[in-house]
Design an enzyme around this catalytic site. Structure first.
Site, PDB file in Angstrom:
ATOM      1  N   ASP A   8       0.861  -1.171   0.000  1.00 13.17           N
ATOM      2  CA  ASP A   8       0.000   0.000   0.000  1.00 13.17           C
ATOM      3  C   ASP A   8       0.906   1.232   0.000  1.00 13.17           C
ATOM      4  O   ASP A   8       2.081   1.152   0.390  1.00 13.17           O
ATOM      5  CB  ASP A   8      -0.884  -0.035   1.256  1.00 13.17           C
ATOM      6  CG  ASP A   8      -1.611   1.273   1.493  1.00 13.17           C
ATOM      7  OD1 ASP A   8      -2.307   1.726   0.570  1.00 13.17           O
ATOM      8  OD2 ASP A   8      -1.459   1.838   2.587  1.00 13.17           O
ATOM      9  N   ASP A  10      -0.219   5.140   0.854  1.00 11.48           N
ATOM     10  CA  ASP A  10      -0.470   6.098   1.937  1.00 11.48           C
ATOM     11  C   ASP A  10      -0.570   5.400   3.291  1.00 11.48           C
ATOM     12  O   ASP A  10      -1.323   4.439   3.458  1.00 11.48           O
ATOM     13  CB  ASP A  10      -1.765   6.860   1.649  1.00 11.48           C
ATOM     14  CG  ASP A  10      -1.641   7.702   0.394  1.00 11.48           C
ATOM     15  OD1 ASP A  10      -1.111   8.816   0.479  1.00 11.48           O
ATOM     16  OD2 ASP A  10      -2.071   7.220  -0.678  1.00 11.48           O
ATOM     17  N   ASP A 213      -2.363  -0.508   5.917  1.00 12.34           N
ATOM     18  CA  ASP A 213      -2.734   0.203   7.143  1.00 12.34           C
ATOM     19  C   ASP A 213      -4.218   0.536   7.252  1.00 12.34           C
ATOM     20  O   ASP A 213      -4.652   1.045   8.282  1.00 12.34           O
ATOM     21  CB  ASP A 213      -1.958   1.523   7.227  1.00 12.34           C
ATOM     22  CG  ASP A 213      -2.505   2.574   6.266  1.00 12.34           C
ATOM     23  OD1 ASP A 213      -2.546   2.299   5.038  1.00 12.34           O
ATOM     24  OD2 ASP A 213      -2.916   3.646   6.729  1.00 12.34           O
TER      25      ASP A 213
END
Length: 273
Positions: A8, A10, A213
């Site tokens: 991922d 961001d 996240d």
């Protein structure tokens, strides 16, 4: 042994200032050069933005963009695409919603919104990617990749209930951040996209490692052989995947920290920085 690593962007690879740290970049290159691992960036960001990012860091990687709506090869070939149905897109775009959140529409031409919101561009300072103003009443419902709403989390949580009741099984809803609610095609997520990519490469998901996240990373992290949750991850993600290890914070380039341990001292117990 992992042969494919998916990241991922961001809150994971990118630091809070939305830049990719030099330490992280060096470690990604080590994966390619020392272990011949295939890399994939799995993100909600648009492929046009990610192509710019790849060009600026000179790193070969597959792209899973739009939270799984598009998969591109390292050469830029489109391997998979999925859009919202015109019916689902029309419901979301044209029906009034009880929310203060801003609406954003994505298609292959880029990012479209109806109102100028300069603060949203801060997350794209690394690439310079930006929205275009558009009249949604005149927008074609064909080939809408995804729609997202940006705003306060409690407001978005209430909006999610409204959208779910209106859409039923016509779309998939998830939070890509606490302040961003995504409306995606049915069955479309980073995990299903990574499954298609691994099959294309002649691998299995058990041969993949992945880092994330947010709730849009849930399927990807739960399906791979080695899923790693960021220390700064959404509480809901940690609660739903309690069996997965939690590493450090993106501000400390924790992905690089973990992978350096994995490369150099795999026999030792890992401890977050």
């Amino acid at each position: 042994m992992a042969r494919l690593a998916a990241f991922d962007m961001d809150g994971t690879l990118l630091m809070p200032d939305h830049h990719l740290g030099e330490q992280t970049l060096r470690t990604l290159r080590r994966l390619r050069n020392e272990r011949q691992m295939t890399l994939a960036f799995a993100t909600g960001r648009h492929v046009l933005e990610m192509r710019h990012v790849l060009g600026s860091i000179d790193l070969d990687a597959f792209l899973i963009t739009g939270n799984g709506t598009r998969i591109h090869s390292m050469e830029g070939e489109l391997l998979h695409r999925q859009d919202l149905t015109p019916d689902a897109a029309g419901i979301v775009i044209h029906q009034p919603w009880d929310t203060k959140a801003s609406m954003h529409v994505f298609n292959d031409t880029g990012w479209l919104t109806e109102h100028d919101i300069p603060e949203l561009l801060h997350a794209h300072v690394y690439s310079g990617f930006r929205y275009r103003l558009a009249d949604f009443k005149r927008l074609s419902m064909d080939e809408v990749t995804k729609i997202c709403f940006c705003g306060d989390h409690e407001d978005l949580s209430r909006l999610k209930i409204q959208l779910s009741e209106a859409l039923g099984d016509k779309a998939f809803l998830c939070f890509s951040a606490t302040d961003c609610l995504e409306v995606l095609p049915v069955g479309c997520n980073k995990g299903s996209a990574l499954g298609k990519l691994s099959e294309h490469l002649g691998m299995t998901l058990q041969e993949c490692m992945a880092f994330g996240d947010a709730m849009n990373d849930r399927e990807m992290l739960s399906l791979v052989g080695q899923g790693l949750v960021m220390g700064n991850a959404m509480a809901q993600l940690k609660n739903e995947l309690p069996h997965l290890p939690v590493i450090g914070h993106c501000s400390n380039q924790a992905v690089s920290h973990y992978l350096t341990h994995w490369l150099d001292t795999p026999n030792l117990t890992y401890s977050p920085e």
